[in-house]
Design a protein around this motif. Structure first.
Motif, PDB file in Angstrom:
ATOM      1  N   LEU A  39      -0.137  -6.561   3.344  1.00  0.00           N
ATOM      2  CA  LEU A  39      -0.416  -5.206   3.804  1.00  0.00           C
ATOM      3  C   LEU A  39      -1.446  -5.230   4.930  1.00  0.00           C
ATOM      4  O   LEU A  39      -2.489  -5.895   4.825  1.00  0.00           O
ATOM      5  CB  LEU A  39      -0.924  -4.349   2.642  1.00  0.00           C
ATOM      6  CG  LEU A  39       0.010  -4.248   1.426  1.00  0.00           C
ATOM      7  CD1 LEU A  39      -0.618  -3.385   0.340  1.00  0.00           C
ATOM      8  CD2 LEU A  39       1.371  -3.701   1.830  1.00  0.00           C
ATOM      9  N   THR A  40      -1.166  -4.503   5.985  1.00  0.00           N
ATOM     10  CA  THR A  40      -2.055  -4.404   7.148  1.00  0.00           C
ATOM     11  C   THR A  40      -2.580  -2.982   7.250  1.00  0.00           C
ATOM     12  O   THR A  40      -1.808  -2.013   7.190  1.00  0.00           O
ATOM     13  CB  THR A  40      -1.316  -4.776   8.438  1.00  0.00           C
ATOM     14  OG1 THR A  40      -0.831  -6.121   8.329  1.00  0.00           O
ATOM     15  CG2 THR A  40      -2.232  -4.669   9.652  1.00  0.00           C
ATOM     16  N   LEU A  41      -3.898  -2.850   7.429  1.00  0.00           N
ATOM     17  CA  LEU A  41      -4.543  -1.549   7.486  1.00  0.00           C
ATOM     18  C   LEU A  41      -4.577  -0.997   8.904  1.00  0.00           C
ATOM     19  O   LEU A  41      -4.500  -1.745   9.891  1.00  0.00           O
ATOM     20  CB  LEU A  41      -5.971  -1.634   6.942  1.00  0.00           C
ATOM     21  CG  LEU A  41      -6.115  -2.058   5.482  1.00  0.00           C
ATOM     22  CD1 LEU A  41      -7.585  -2.241   5.120  1.00  0.00           C
ATOM     23  CD2 LEU A  41      -5.464  -1.031   4.563  1.00  0.00           C
ATOM     24  N   SER A  42      -4.711   0.311   9.005  1.00  0.00           N
ATOM     25  CA  SER A  42      -4.778   0.972  10.315  1.00  0.00           C
ATOM     26  C   SER A  42      -6.090   0.687  11.031  1.00  0.00           C
ATOM     27  O   SER A  42      -6.196   0.900  12.242  1.00  0.00           O
ATOM     28  CB  SER A  42      -4.596   2.484  10.149  1.00  0.00           C
ATOM     29  OG  SER A  42      -5.551   3.020   9.241  1.00  0.00           O
ATOM     30  N   PHE A  98      -4.321  -8.076   3.796  1.00  0.00           N
ATOM     31  CA  PHE A  98      -4.496  -8.764   2.522  1.00  0.00           C
ATOM     32  C   PHE A  98      -3.144  -8.870   1.837  1.00  0.00           C
ATOM     33  O   PHE A  98      -2.183  -8.174   2.200  1.00  0.00           O
ATOM     34  CB  PHE A  98      -5.501  -8.037   1.629  1.00  0.00           C
ATOM     35  CG  PHE A  98      -5.167  -6.600   1.374  1.00  0.00           C
ATOM     36  CD1 PHE A  98      -4.435  -6.207   0.268  1.00  0.00           C
ATOM     37  CD2 PHE A  98      -5.589  -5.613   2.256  1.00  0.00           C
ATOM     38  CE1 PHE A  98      -4.122  -4.886   0.048  1.00  0.00           C
ATOM     39  CE2 PHE A  98      -5.289  -4.266   2.037  1.00  0.00           C
ATOM     40  CZ  PHE A  98      -4.551  -3.911   0.930  1.00  0.00           C
ATOM     41  N   ARG A  99      -3.066  -9.760   0.847  1.00  0.00           N
ATOM     42  CA  ARG A  99      -1.792 -10.027   0.179  1.00  0.00           C
ATOM     43  C   ARG A  99      -1.908  -9.714  -1.309  1.00  0.00           C
ATOM     44  O   ARG A  99      -2.909 -10.028  -1.953  1.00  0.00           O
ATOM     45  CB  ARG A  99      -1.385 -11.483   0.388  1.00  0.00           C
ATOM     46  CG  ARG A  99      -0.082 -11.878  -0.310  1.00  0.00           C
ATOM     47  CD  ARG A  99       0.374 -13.260   0.118  1.00  0.00           C
ATOM     48  NE  ARG A  99       0.814 -13.256   1.490  1.00  0.00           N
ATOM     49  CZ  ARG A  99       0.429 -14.111   2.421  1.00  0.00           C
ATOM     50  NH1 ARG A  99      -0.460 -15.046   2.137  1.00  0.00           N
ATOM     51  NH2 ARG A  99       0.906 -14.045   3.651  1.00  0.00           N
ATOM     52  N   LEU A 100      -0.854  -9.097  -1.848  1.00  0.00           N
ATOM     53  CA  LEU A 100      -0.756  -8.814  -3.273  1.00  0.00           C
ATOM     54  C   LEU A 100       0.518  -9.426  -3.826  1.00  0.00           C
ATOM     55  O   LEU A 100       1.535  -9.474  -3.132  1.00  0.00           O
ATOM     56  CB  LEU A 100      -0.715  -7.299  -3.525  1.00  0.00           C
ATOM     57  CG  LEU A 100      -1.858  -6.448  -2.983  1.00  0.00           C
ATOM     58  CD1 LEU A 100      -1.536  -4.967  -3.167  1.00  0.00           C
ATOM     59  CD2 LEU A 100      -3.161  -6.801  -3.690  1.00  0.00           C
ATOM     60  N   THR A 101       0.466  -9.893  -5.071  1.00  0.00           N
ATOM     61  CA  THR A 101       1.694 -10.265  -5.785  1.00  0.00           C
ATOM     62  C   THR A 101       1.781  -9.401  -7.036  1.00  0.00           C
ATOM     63  O   THR A 101       0.757  -9.042  -7.639  1.00  0.00           O
ATOM     64  CB  THR A 101       1.736 -11.757  -6.165  1.00  0.00           C
ATOM     65  OG1 THR A 101       0.684 -12.039  -7.072  1.00  0.00           O
ATOM     66  CG2 THR A 101       1.612 -12.627  -4.923  1.00  0.00           C
ATOM     67  N   PHE A 102       2.991  -9.079  -7.450  1.00  0.00           N
ATOM     68  CA  PHE A 102       3.168  -8.078  -8.507  1.00  0.00           C
ATOM     69  C   PHE A 102       4.584  -8.169  -9.055  1.00  0.00           C
ATOM     70  O   PHE A 102       5.459  -8.837  -8.479  1.00  0.00           O
ATOM     71  CB  PHE A 102       2.927  -6.666  -7.948  1.00  0.00           C
ATOM     72  CG  PHE A 102       3.694  -6.393  -6.682  1.00  0.00           C
ATOM     73  CD1 PHE A 102       4.976  -5.864  -6.715  1.00  0.00           C
ATOM     74  CD2 PHE A 102       3.156  -6.709  -5.434  1.00  0.00           C
ATOM     75  CE1 PHE A 102       5.698  -5.650  -5.567  1.00  0.00           C
ATOM     76  CE2 PHE A 102       3.876  -6.497  -4.264  1.00  0.00           C
ATOM     77  CZ  PHE A 102       5.152  -5.963  -4.329  1.00  0.00           C
ATOM     78  N   SER A 103       4.820  -7.469 -10.149  1.00  0.00           N
ATOM     79  CA  SER A 103       6.161  -7.335 -10.714  1.00  0.00           C
ATOM     80  C   SER A 103       6.366  -5.891 -11.143  1.00  0.00           C
ATOM     81  O   SER A 103       5.435  -5.242 -11.640  1.00  0.00           O
ATOM     82  CB  SER A 103       6.354  -8.254 -11.930  1.00  0.00           C
ATOM     83  OG  SER A 103       6.243  -9.611 -11.564  1.00  0.00           O
ATOM     84  N   THR A 104       7.582  -5.397 -10.977  1.00  0.00           N
ATOM     85  CA  THR A 104       7.902  -4.042 -11.411  1.00  0.00           C
ATOM     86  C   THR A 104       8.199  -4.026 -12.909  1.00  0.00           C
ATOM     87  O   THR A 104       8.447  -5.058 -13.528  1.00  0.00           O
ATOM     88  CB  THR A 104       9.124  -3.488 -10.660  1.00  0.00           C
ATOM     89  OG1 THR A 104      10.264  -4.312 -10.956  1.00  0.00           O
ATOM     90  CG2 THR A 104       8.893  -3.476  -9.157  1.00  0.00           C
ATOM     91  N   SER A 105       8.207  -2.824 -13.447  1.00  0.00           N
ATOM     92  CA  SER A 105       8.614  -2.636 -14.838  1.00  0.00           C
ATOM     93  C   SER A 105      10.123  -2.444 -14.905  1.00  0.00           C
ATOM     94  O   SER A 105      10.725  -1.905 -13.972  1.00  0.00           O
ATOM     95  CB  SER A 105       7.913  -1.400 -15.406  1.00  0.00           C
ATOM     96  OG  SER A 105       8.541  -0.945 -16.577  1.00  0.00           O
ATOM     97  N   PRO A 106      10.766  -2.843 -16.013  1.00  0.00           N
ATOM     98  CA  PRO A 106      12.197  -2.518 -16.172  1.00  0.00           C
ATOM     99  C   PRO A 106      12.461  -1.012 -16.148  1.00  0.00           C
ATOM    100  O   PRO A 106      13.585  -0.583 -15.895  1.00  0.00           O
ATOM    101  CB  PRO A 106      12.532  -3.110 -17.548  1.00  0.00           C
ATOM    102  CG  PRO A 106      11.505  -4.144 -17.781  1.00  0.00           C
ATOM    103  CD  PRO A 106      10.253  -3.652 -17.126  1.00  0.00           C
TER     104      PRO A 106
END
Length: 611
Positions: A39-42, A98-106
């Protein structure tokens, strides 16, 4: 904290995400996306930054340095029932990316996963529906239309499937050739039998217009910049191509009315029947329910609305959902201008009559909470899905139509073109529009009560129901029905679905059920391919006590996922006798897995209200 939107944790004092580089591994077996977002900020930022999430598992946050450094983060302990969960990041000094890693919910509210038995292609399928505030259930973001983003997207899917997105398609390539930015481990990302589809969106859009789908998808070209996609093989594609054959012409008409088409392509995706809306205006890739394929070309009216959003909604966007009429009122006006140019004034007049009736029914729906009959309602703490209605569409249209009548169509056309050119690729509020209106149409505030139209409840006295000869004929025939007279074949020979819906909605409900069955025996309305007609007839059957149609009602509720149709049928059943309420509960318990999560929530609300 200075929130910019009652439906977002976004802090107005902080920069917002302006670009997202997204990598998604689609796990169909678990109905989960494993994702990463760069993600890149303004603008550079230090310290706390809040993002919107809903039912996301956030695994890591890190800088983009080499080597990356972890960024402290936390998720609020208790999710808000409307907003979801705030993700707070403690950013190092002058962070821009910055970078994020994540998982969605079913159970992600923006996603519907369909197993092979639920699809026409017998292949798994997934699609997103982020409007109005569901993008946060796919990836952490500033999920407000006030924060427009550009994005890139990598979709890692089984190689037997195809993927589309509301973005420019870049390539379909081997996973080994795609940097997945840590969405999952290398062995998973590069597993045999997988493929990566890459997309780019260089034009800024609000997060609710982020959209993708993957499944057994094919396509047919309609024109130089128009194509229709669908799952279900050649039969569905051929039917869709015939229904939407005139789309290229409609794009040209839209350009003549509203200025250049800014999105390069206008493609259509016909989704499985569980899609909750008639259409969703995702730029470059409009999503459609298969119920708009009627076999007579009239489904193009829905496409006209989604096309009109290319100027009013996608180019100029409501800043928050409290200003939703800026999207839908303008688009309802614009789509009727396109339909008028393509299909004639009589059809548009009839469409306005239909909208007028729906607006009046909406006033009845909100009679106990008239706040939601305002063009600009207060919505803090309110889920936008719960109060979704015709008000922003039809009252918004009536407001613009009132201005047009005051200053004349040529002047209003020039005003509209200037408005679009001035605010394109921006998100604005009602006050910005009103100031622009008063500046460019001097004295308009002395001719029209602008405050009453925007802040007032109900329908203003200077709104207008159009004079339609066709509608008068329909009303006359509806009155005759009560005395036992059915319309003749000659009288309905040139009716399309729009005329039939108006006729059915005007019919009295205090009649013998045998009269309703006689109407159906003559015109086969319960078997109509036009789902609007079919649902209007089945609703009449419920209201007149024609229990012989309960099997057909159940079949319809288990095969159609469009929210407007389900709202009508479930509401009619739930308001009736104990037996009908129990029928509604049983059907929903058996059909709910077929429905999109948004629709499931709406139907649950209807049934609990009338329990």
């Amino acid at each position: 904290m200075a929130p910019v939107d009652p439906h977002s944790y976004t802090d107005g004092a902080h920069p917002v995400v302006s670009h997202a580089a997204l990598s998604f591994y689609l796990d169909f077996s678990a109905s989960i996306i494993h994702g990463s977002a760069l993600l890149t900020l303004s603008a550079p930022h230090s310290g706390d930054l809040l993002l919107d999430t809903r039912a996301l598992a956030v695994h890591s946050a890190s800088t983009v340095a080499d080597p990356p450094e972890p960024i402290p983060f936390s998720l609020a302990a208790t999710p808000d029932p409307v907003l979801g969960t705030a993700l707070t990041l403690a950013l190092p000094r002058d962070t821009t990316s910055f970078r994020l890693t994540f998982s969605t919910s079913p159970d992600a509210s923006a996603l519907q996963w369909l197993a092979p038995p639920q699809t026409a292609s017998a292949q798994p399928f997934v699609y997103s529906q982020c409007h109005p505030i569901h993008a946060r259930s796919i990836f952490p973001c500033h999920d407000t239309p006030a924060a427009r983003i550009t994005f890139s997207l990598l979709l890692n899917v089984p190689a037997k499937l195809s993927a589309v997105a509301a973005a420019r398609h870049v390539a379909r390539r081997d996973p080994l050739l795609s940097d997945h930015c840590g969405a999952c481990d290398d062995d998973l990302w590069c597993a045999p039998g997988r493929i990566v589809e890459e997309f780019q969106m260089e034009q800024s859009v609000p997060p609710y217009l982020f959209a993708f789908a993957a499944g057994g998808i094919g396509f047919r070209d309609l024109g130089a910049r128009t194509r229709v996609y669908a799952e279900g093989g050649d039969k569905m594609l051929d039917e869709a191509a015939r229904e939407f054959a005139g789309v290229e012409e409609m794009v040209r008409v839209g350009e003549g009315l509203f200025g250049p088409y800014e999105w390069e392509r206008f493609d259509l995706l016909v989704l499985p029947p569980s899609f909750p809306y008639a259409g969703m205006e995702n730029p470059r890739m409009v999503f459609l329910t298969p119920t708009v394929i009627k076999g007579d070309g009239t489904g193009a009216r829905v496409v006209a609305h989604e096309l009109a959003h290319s100027w009013t909604g996608n180019l100029i966007t409501n800043k928050t959902n409290e200003h939703f009429w800026l999207n839908e009122g303008f688009t309802k006006y614009a789509d009727r201008r396109i339909v008028e140019a393509v299909q004639g004034e009589a059809q548009v007049t009839l469409s306005i009559v239909l909208g007028w009736r729906r607006l009046n029914r909406t006033m009845e729906r909100f009679k106990d909470n008239m706040e939601f009959t305002k063009l600009k309602p207060k919505m803090a703490g309110i889920d936008p899905d719960d109060v979704y209605s015709e008000v922003p569409y039809e009252k918004g249209f009536q407001f613009l139509w009132r201005i047009e009548r005051q200053i004349g169509r040529p002047a209003f056309e020039e005003f509209l073109k200037k408005y679009i050119a001035t605010f394109k690729f921006q998100s604005i509020d009602t006050e910005t529009f009103l100031e622009f209106l008063k500046t460019n149409v001097p004295g308009i505030e002395n001719q029209i009560d602008l405050h009453l139209w925007v802040e007032g409840t109900g329908i203003p006295p200077d709104a207008m129901e159009p004079d339609s000869a066709i509608y008068k004929k329909i009303c006359y025939l509806a009155v005759e029905f009560k005395s036992g007279k059915l319309p003749s074949e000659d009288e309905v020979a040139d009716w399309s679905g729009q005329e039939w819906v108006l006729y059915l909605e005007n019919l009295p409900t205090d009649v013998e059920s045998s009269l309703v069955t006689a109407l159906d025996e003559q015109y086969k309305l319960s078997e109509s391919r036009d789902c609007d007609v079919k649902v209007a007839f089945l609703q009449l059957a419920i209201l007149t006590g024609c229990k012989c149609y309960f099997n057909e009602i159940e079949k319809c509720l288990k095969q159609v996922g469009r929210m407007r149709h389900l709202r009508l049928l479930y509401s009619s059943l739930a308001k009736d006798s104990r037996k009908e309420k129990m029928l509604a509960q049983r059907i929903f318990s058996e059909a709910q897995e077929f429905y999109h999560p948004i629709v499931r929530s709406v139907v649950e609300t209807i049934l609990s209200k009338h329990n």
